[in-house]
Design a protein around this motif. Structure first.
Motif, mmCIF file in Angstrom:
data_model
loop_
_atom_site.group_PDB
_atom_site.id
_atom_site.type_symbol
_atom_site.label_atom_id
_atom_site.label_comp_id
_atom_site.label_asym_id
_atom_site.label_seq_id
_atom_site.Cartn_x
_atom_site.Cartn_y
_atom_site.Cartn_z
ATOM 1 N N PRO A 54 -4.910 -52.317 2.209
ATOM 2 C CA PRO A 54 -4.333 -53.435 2.970
ATOM 3 C C PRO A 54 -3.654 -54.410 2.001
ATOM 4 O O PRO A 54 -3.969 -54.402 0.813
ATOM 5 C CB PRO A 54 -5.555 -54.085 3.624
ATOM 6 C CG PRO A 54 -6.706 -53.708 2.754
ATOM 7 C CD PRO A 54 -6.381 -52.361 2.183
ATOM 8 N N PRO A 55 -2.721 -55.213 2.509
ATOM 9 C CA PRO A 55 -1.970 -56.072 1.593
ATOM 10 C C PRO A 55 -2.882 -57.022 0.834
ATOM 11 O O PRO A 55 -3.806 -57.597 1.415
ATOM 12 C CB PRO A 55 -1.033 -56.861 2.512
ATOM 13 C CG PRO A 55 -1.261 -56.386 3.884
ATOM 14 C CD PRO A 55 -2.318 -55.344 3.897
ATOM 15 N N ALA A 56 -2.613 -57.166 -0.443
ATOM 16 C CA ALA A 56 -3.301 -58.188 -1.220
ATOM 17 C C ALA A 56 -2.648 -59.511 -0.876
ATOM 18 O O ALA A 56 -1.466 -59.547 -0.564
ATOM 19 C CB ALA A 56 -3.152 -57.898 -2.706
ATOM 20 N N PRO A 57 -3.428 -60.592 -0.907
ATOM 21 C CA PRO A 57 -2.819 -61.877 -0.541
ATOM 22 C C PRO A 57 -1.681 -62.254 -1.482
ATOM 23 O O PRO A 57 -1.708 -61.919 -2.667
ATOM 24 C CB PRO A 57 -3.988 -62.860 -0.661
ATOM 25 C CG PRO A 57 -5.070 -62.157 -1.387
ATOM 26 C CD PRO A 57 -4.837 -60.701 -1.244
ATOM 27 N N ASN A 58 -0.686 -62.923 -0.956
ATOM 28 C CA ASN A 58 0.388 -63.427 -1.802
ATOM 29 C C ASN A 58 -0.128 -64.585 -2.620
ATOM 30 O O ASN A 58 -0.909 -65.392 -2.124
ATOM 31 C CB ASN A 58 1.530 -63.962 -0.924
ATOM 32 C CG ASN A 58 2.284 -62.840 -0.277
ATOM 33 O OD1 ASN A 58 2.605 -61.848 -0.915
ATOM 34 N ND2 ASN A 58 2.557 -62.989 1.007
ATOM 35 N N PRO A 59 0.336 -64.699 -3.846
ATOM 36 C CA PRO A 59 -0.085 -65.860 -4.628
ATOM 37 C C PRO A 59 0.289 -67.149 -3.914
ATOM 38 O O PRO A 59 -0.441 -68.134 -3.957
ATOM 39 C CB PRO A 59 0.687 -65.718 -5.935
ATOM 40 C CG PRO A 59 1.623 -64.593 -5.769
ATOM 41 C CD PRO A 59 1.240 -63.831 -4.563
ATOM 42 N N GLU A 60 1.393 -67.119 -3.207
ATOM 43 C CA GLU A 60 1.835 -68.308 -2.477
ATOM 44 C C GLU A 60 0.835 -68.682 -1.387
ATOM 45 O O GLU A 60 0.734 -69.840 -1.006
ATOM 46 C CB GLU A 60 3.210 -68.077 -1.843
ATOM 47 C CG GLU A 60 4.359 -68.123 -2.834
ATOM 48 C CD GLU A 60 4.534 -66.818 -3.600
ATOM 49 O OE1 GLU A 60 3.858 -65.825 -3.260
ATOM 50 O OE2 GLU A 60 5.333 -66.790 -4.548
ATOM 51 N N ASP A 61 0.135 -67.684 -0.892
ATOM 52 C CA ASP A 61 -0.785 -67.973 0.205
ATOM 53 C C ASP A 61 -2.083 -68.587 -0.280
ATOM 54 O O ASP A 61 -2.704 -69.369 0.420
ATOM 55 C CB ASP A 61 -1.119 -66.692 0.987
ATOM 56 C CG ASP A 61 0.110 -66.120 1.642
ATOM 57 O OD1 ASP A 61 1.110 -66.867 1.774
ATOM 58 O OD2 ASP A 61 0.080 -64.936 2.006
ATOM 59 N N ILE A 62 -2.491 -68.196 -1.496
ATOM 60 C CA ILE A 62 -3.772 -68.729 -1.935
ATOM 61 C C ILE A 62 -3.611 -70.036 -2.701
ATOM 62 O O ILE A 62 -4.510 -70.814 -2.781
ATOM 63 C CB ILE A 62 -4.556 -67.755 -2.844
ATOM 64 C CG1 ILE A 62 -3.688 -66.656 -3.376
ATOM 65 C CG2 ILE A 62 -5.768 -67.227 -2.122
ATOM 66 C CD1 ILE A 62 -4.400 -65.698 -4.263
ATOM 67 N N ILE A 63 -2.469 -70.225 -3.248
ATOM 68 C CA ILE A 63 -2.318 -71.358 -4.145
ATOM 69 C C ILE A 63 -1.274 -72.314 -3.606
ATOM 70 O O ILE A 63 -0.194 -71.927 -3.206
ATOM 71 C CB ILE A 63 -1.896 -70.839 -5.545
ATOM 72 C CG1 ILE A 63 -3.081 -70.155 -6.215
ATOM 73 C CG2 ILE A 63 -1.385 -71.968 -6.406
ATOM 74 C CD1 ILE A 63 -4.329 -70.980 -6.299
ATOM 75 N N TYR A 64 -1.665 -73.583 -3.626
ATOM 76 C CA TYR A 64 -0.694 -74.589 -3.237
ATOM 77 C C TYR A 64 0.307 -74.741 -4.366
ATOM 78 O O TYR A 64 -0.036 -75.010 -5.506
ATOM 79 C CB TYR A 64 -1.408 -75.915 -2.971
ATOM 80 C CG TYR A 64 -0.454 -77.072 -2.890
ATOM 81 C CD1 TYR A 64 -0.467 -78.053 -3.886
ATOM 82 C CD2 TYR A 64 0.461 -77.164 -1.859
ATOM 83 C CE1 TYR A 64 0.426 -79.107 -3.822
ATOM 84 C CE2 TYR A 64 1.343 -78.209 -1.798
ATOM 85 C CZ TYR A 64 1.331 -79.189 -2.787
ATOM 86 O OH TYR A 64 2.210 -80.223 -2.724
ATOM 87 N N ASP A 65 1.552 -74.568 -4.051
ATOM 88 C CA ASP A 65 2.606 -74.674 -5.042
ATOM 89 C C ASP A 65 3.215 -76.064 -4.899
ATOM 90 O O ASP A 65 3.926 -76.356 -3.963
ATOM 91 C CB ASP A 65 3.648 -73.577 -4.777
ATOM 92 C CG ASP A 65 4.721 -73.576 -5.836
ATOM 93 O OD1 ASP A 65 4.825 -74.575 -6.551
ATOM 94 O OD2 ASP A 65 5.436 -72.574 -5.933
ATOM 95 N N GLY A 66 2.879 -76.932 -5.846
ATOM 96 C CA GLY A 66 3.175 -78.353 -5.716
ATOM 97 C C GLY A 66 4.619 -78.717 -5.439
ATOM 98 O O GLY A 66 4.899 -79.687 -4.751
ATOM 99 N N GLU A 67 5.552 -77.952 -5.954
ATOM 100 C CA GLU A 67 6.931 -78.412 -5.922
ATOM 101 C C GLU A 67 7.708 -77.922 -4.695
ATOM 102 O O GLU A 67 8.323 -78.686 -3.985
ATOM 103 C CB GLU A 67 7.670 -77.953 -7.187
ATOM 104 C CG GLU A 67 7.086 -78.559 -8.450
ATOM 105 C CD GLU A 67 7.344 -80.059 -8.543
ATOM 106 O OE1 GLU A 67 8.402 -80.509 -8.075
ATOM 107 O OE2 GLU A 67 6.472 -80.773 -9.071
ATOM 108 N N THR A 68 7.698 -76.655 -4.505
ATOM 109 C CA THR A 68 8.519 -76.121 -3.425
ATOM 110 C C THR A 68 7.654 -75.603 -2.304
ATOM 111 O O THR A 68 6.559 -75.113 -2.524
ATOM 112 C CB THR A 68 9.388 -74.943 -3.900
ATOM 113 O OG1 THR A 68 8.538 -74.057 -4.607
ATOM 114 C CG2 THR A 68 10.506 -75.409 -4.787
ATOM 115 N N CYS A 69 8.161 -75.714 -1.141
ATOM 116 C CA CYS A 69 7.418 -75.173 -0.011
ATOM 117 C C CYS A 69 8.120 -73.973 0.600
ATOM 118 O O CYS A 69 7.570 -73.288 1.438
ATOM 119 C CB CYS A 69 7.212 -76.244 1.052
ATOM 120 S SG CYS A 69 6.179 -77.566 0.417
#
Ligand SMILES: Cc1cc2nc3c(=O)[nH]c(=O)nc-3n(C[C@H](O)[C@H](O)[C@H](O)COP(=O)(O)OP(=O)(O)OC[C@H]3O[C@@H](n4cnc5c(N)ncnc54)[C@H](O)[C@@H]3O)c2cc1C
Ligand SMILES: Nc1nc2c(ncn2[C@@H]2O[C@H](COP(=O)(O)OP(=O)(O)OP(=O)(O)O)[C@@H](O)[C@H]2O)c(=O)[nH]1
Ligand SMILES: [Mg+2]
Lengths: 194, 713
Positions: free
Chosen positions: B634-649
């Motif tokens: 099954p898909p591994a989580p996207n880094p974007e999904d687990i981590i808040y990326d402070g600058e861009t949304c």
């Protein structure tokens, strides 16, 4: 502003605080009982640099270094490598040279190397003199900085220094390699060949 | 870098880091199994590995020279047995599936420029031999007498080698190599050691002296395969711009060594079908984020002594200069009708596809393209199989580019490593240069309870996955595979078909030269695939073995390239260096029926097919045996999904979508063959194709997968 993705790989002995540094940088958080990095292929954070945005894709070793079994693909396409040692563990400094050698063998030629002496909040049990580490870093033209992931000292600065050392985007000709990542979408259509 | 002891309890122990094993490892770790993944080699991917040039020389060394491979000291670990257990030893010799390894170097050992430069000491060691030659090389005019003798010597030795090979066992071959080794090592006793790459310097030195028969060809190299500017002495325009190399200068062996790290030479030569099982798995599991890919840009075929481009996409068909208008129409009609089953084809069920094609009255040209390059079939392939392949080919077109195929940057050896990383990210433990001595089997249940590793540690586990090479021959259903592949790897100085761009990735189908012979598949990689140094191409040849790799493939090499054996091959690219070897065909290796406990599963090693279905299918089957209830990758989580990326949304998907939209728009505007395409009734077909794609999207739940076919034309 243009976003530039930069892969940064972390190296260094187990327990020196690699994951803690990323965690501090990306989430501004420190956890004493950080579990070995599970489930995250890499972490990202975007910082402005000049008139570009640098989106760091920070790769942690995922423990593959524990038994000397890092795969060459770990280094592929890295713009920078951060080699971390623990200022309270002489051993971790001595293996630095091995990591530098490993990087020379497997890493890209133009990779920016940064050496981070972590846990500098524990100055009273320091085993590695700052001067010695600094001299070594200079000898291999690497960035040097002492950090504390725990007290949020110099972690931002470490990545800022890396950002500054990243050469500006090369001429697009070389870059338009037409390689792409596979996503659920197709990549841009390529020039046709006839 | 401190070594620790391994944990002593796992759910799954996996031996070998080839593709199938690595996929199983990733799949198991992904759903929470504790995985220990070992390889006795010092590198990842086993028979699927790719090597730097220097790494490959070490590999060659290991597989010739009758090297007694790591025969570990015999230990008696029987004290680790518990009640009711028996021990099954695994193969401790390296019963590598490779044989008939032969190497030829056709370029000069080094060039003058390098001798002039004050280089590191290792460069100086060969000067004595090269003394008389340098000037000649540099001018590219005079051919020193010396190299004639070298050539003769080479041929003699070769004949000797061949004769011995016919019907001869590998052992003899190895003996021959051993003899040579002794000679050569004695001949150059005082050479300083070359230290290069990650392998032992001594090994490499031996390799240089031992296996490589130097045979420089320096005459008439002005006419490079690259382009039409001969004698002028201008820099080759299409060659890598970073290199300031004069046209006539051939890349020397020393340069190959010096730039050795730029090579990533695969033992296996495959491509990825853009809608194949591997691509689907990479995307589904998110492992794809670890690698980058390039399109194969051309499908070529070899006919009447020439290399020709096969028009396969609509754009190609309309732009083709080889095809007449009538042929274009016929081909389009055929490809369109081919997408649906017709009554006609049922009438041909069981009969050869060739007959079916003949019946369509397509003419020789089209018949050749359709049979050999698109269906990649032989003259006796049944119609239904040929049509199925043709459809698969057509389905894969246009997802990522003009051909149905992709190739990973840095070579195929990256792919197993990517799955290993996924496994590691989910807690899998990796240990190279480490193997398992034996399995401990509970006699009553016939299940493996634990393994003893090569250091004598008892590690308990519930399942074991092994690559075939780790199993002792006596426990296999058939001792040796019934089929082998013949492989050749060439480093050349030009493309087999020069074109505007020198960065083409080509698949060339070479039909059998005589009826019943093997058809040869040739993949030519350019430097931007990160598999070879600028100014060179890396060429992989593969076919089913009839005899030794050299005997099967060197005639094709001689015909299509320039080697000392070639006659009249003006304008063909020169072979600088080449390697021949045979390897077991994994699709002929039994994975069932071993005399092994029921919770031990065998992977076969690489097969000869063009795609990856065999290995992926095998991995999935093993996974379901181990964990019948769990989802496969099954898909591994996207880094974007687990981590808040402070600058861009903005999610990266969104950004890419926009960029793409624009590019596609541009593509539409400048479509050269577009008008013609519509004139030829391409419109109707487009719709059909789009409909089909939409169906597929729905099924996959993939929102934006469509790449407008218009942009292709
Ligand atoms: C009907 C059929 C016929 C085949 N005929 C041959 C053959 O003649 N010689 C041979 O060596 N191998 C044949 N194969 C196997 C095929 O060659 C391998 O799957 C191939 O190596 C592609 O692997 P891949 O992983 O890149 O793509 P795949 O994962 O194989 O492609 C994805 C899907 O396409 C289908 N598919 C794959 N290959 C083919 C194909 N050749 N024809 C039709 N559908 C396909 C599969 O069913 C799969 O669901 C056949 C497979 C099928 C289903
Ligand atoms: N005092 C102090 N402790 C730290 C610092 N950084 C990390 N640590 C601690 O050091 C230990 C190891 O940190 P990790 O970040 O897991 O180290 P690592 O290098 O990622 O280790 P592996 O994932 O095992 O390779 C943890 O207990 C952290 O809390 C620091 O700056 N100061
Ligand atoms: Mg960590």
């Amino acid at each position: 502003m243009a976003i530039r993705e930069l892969k940064v790989c972390l190296l260094g002995d187990t327990g020196v605080g690699k994951s803690s540094i990323v965690c501090r940088f990306v989430q501004d958080h420190f956890d004493h009982n950080i579990s070995p990095t599970i489930g995250a292929s890499f972490l990202t954070k975007t910082v402005p640099c000049g008139n570009e945005l640098h989106k760091f894709l920070i790769w942690d070793t995922a423990g593959q270094e524990r038994f000397h079994s890092l795969a060459p693909m770990y280094y592929r396409g890295s713009a920078a490598a951060v080699i971390v040692y623990d200022i309270t563990k002489l051993d971790s400094f001595q293996t630095l040279k091995k990591w530098v050698k490993e990087l020379k063998e497997h890493g890209p030629e133009d990779i920016v190397v940064a050496i981070a002496g972590n846990k500098n909040d524990l100055g009273d049990i320091r085993e590695v003199p700052m001067k010695e580490a600094k001299e070594f870093a200079e000898s291999i033209a690497a960035i040097f900085i002492e950090t504390s992931a725990r007290n949020a000292v110099n972690v931002e600065e470490l990545f800022q220094k890396i950002s500054k050392q990243i050469p500006p985007l090369e001429n697009p000709e070389v870059d338009s390699n037409e390689s792409f990542k596979l996503t659920r979408q197709p990549p841009p259509s390529t020039r046709r060949c006839c | 870098m401190a070594s620790e002891d391994l944990p002593s309890e796992f759910d799954v122990v996996i031996l070998g880091t080839g593709l199938a094993e690595s996929v199983v490892a990733a799949a198991c770790a992904r759903v929470g199994q504790r995985v220990l993944h070992l390889d006795r080699k010092s590198y990842y991917a086993g028979s699927w590995a790719s090597f730097t040039f220097n790494g490959l020389l070490s590999w060659i060394q290991e597989h010739t020279a009758g090297s007694q491979p790591e025969t570990e000291e015999l230990h008696d670990w029987s004290n680790l047995l518990e009640d009711g257990e028996e021990m099954i030893c695994l193969s401790n010799t390296n019963s590598a599936p490779f044989s008939n390894v032969q190497v030829y170097c056709y370029t000069s050992e080094k060039d003058e420029e390098e001798e002039d430069e004050a280089r590191s000491p290792e460069a100086l060691n060969t000067t004595e031999e090269e003394g008389g030659r340098g000037g000649g090389d540099e001018d590219g005019v005079t051919e020193p007498a010396e190299s004639h003798t070298a050539e003769l010597k080479e041929e003699e030795e070769e004949e000797g080698g061949e004769r011995r090979q016919e019907g001869a066992a590998d052992a003899q071959e190895e003996e021959r190599e051993e003899e040579q080794e002794e000679e050569q090592v004695e001949a150059f006793p005082s050479r300083p050691q070359v230290s290069w790459g990650d392998r032992g310097p001594h090994q490499l030195q031996k390799t240089c002296g031992l296996n490589i028969l130097h045979c420089p060809i320096t005459q008439a190299i002005q006419t490079e395969g690259e382009g039409p500017e001969p004698e002028s002495g201008q820099p080759r325009p299409s060659a890598a711009p970073s290199q300031s190399e004069p046209v006539k200068k051939k890349i020397s062996y020393a340069q190959l060594l010096k730039e050795g790290r730029r090579f990533n030479i695969d033992l296996v030569s495959k491509l990825m079908y853009s809608r194949g099982s591997l691509v689907d798995l990479l995307i589904k599991s998110n492992v794809s984020r670890y690698a980058e890919f390039k399109n194969v840009t051309r499908i070529l075929t070899y006919r009447h002594g020439n290399v020709e481009q096969v028009p396969c996409s609509r754009a190609d068909v309309f732009a083709s200069r080889q095809l007449s208008v009538v042929e274009k129409r016929k081909l389009m009609r055929f490809l369109t009708s081919c997408l649906e089953e017709t009554q006609e084809e049922q009438a041909f069920a069981g009969r050869p596809y060739l007959e079916f094609l003949r019946d369509q009255q397509l003419g020789d040209n089209l018949q050749h393209f359709l049979l050999h390059s698109i269906a990649m079939a032989t003259e006796d392939t049944p119609t239904e199989e040929g049509l199925a392949s043709t459809r698969h080919f057509l389905r894969c077109l246009g997802r990522y580019g003009n051909t149905p195929f992709l190739f990973p940057l840095y070579g195929l050896g990256e792919i197993p490593q990517c799955f290993c990383r996924m496994c590691a990210v989910f807690g899998g433990i990796y240990c190279l240069r480490h193997s398992v001595h034996s399995l401990l089997v509970h006699k009553d249940t016939n299940r493996c309870k634990a393994v003893i590793d090569s250091r004598g540690q008892r590690i308990s586990c519930s399942h074991v996955v092994v690559e075939d090479g780790y199993v002792e021959a006596a426990r296999k259903p058939t001792a040796t595979p019934t089929r082998f592949l013949s492989r050749a790897v060439l480093i050349t100085d030009g493309s087999v078909l020069s074109s505007e761009s020198d960065q083409q990735v080509s698949l060339v189908t070479v039909p059998p030269s005589e009826a019943g012979g093997p058809s040869v598949r040739l993949v030519e990689l350019c430097p931007s695939t990160m598999t070879c140094m600028p100014g060179t191409y890396l060429v992989h040849l593969t076919c089913q073995s009839v005899s030794s790799a050299y005997q099967d493939l060197s005639p094709v090499v001689t015909r299509m390239f320039r080697t000392p054996e070639s006659h009249d091959q003006e304008g063909r690219p020169s072979v600088l260096w080449c390697l021949y070897f045979n390897m077991a065909d994994g699709s002929a290796v039994e994975v069932e029926g071993h005399d092994l406990p029921s919770n031990v599963y065998v992977c076969s090693g690489p097969d000869g097919g063009l795609g990856h279905q065999h290995a992926i299918g095998q991995a999935e089957a093993i996974f379901h045996k181990i964990l019948p209830e769990d989802e496969f990758c099954p898909p591994a989580p996207n880094p974007e999904d687990i981590i808040y990326d402070g600058e861009t949304c903005t999610s990266p998907l969104g950004e890419e979508g926009e960029e793409r939209g624009e590019e596609e728009g541009e593509g539409e505007g400048e479509g050269a063959g577009e008008e013609e395409g519509e004139g030829e009734g391409g419109e109707k077909e487009e719709k059909e194709q789009e409909e089909e794609e939409e169906e597929e999207e729905e099924r996959d739940g993939e929102v934006q997968e469509k790449q407008s076919l218009k942009s292709e034309e």
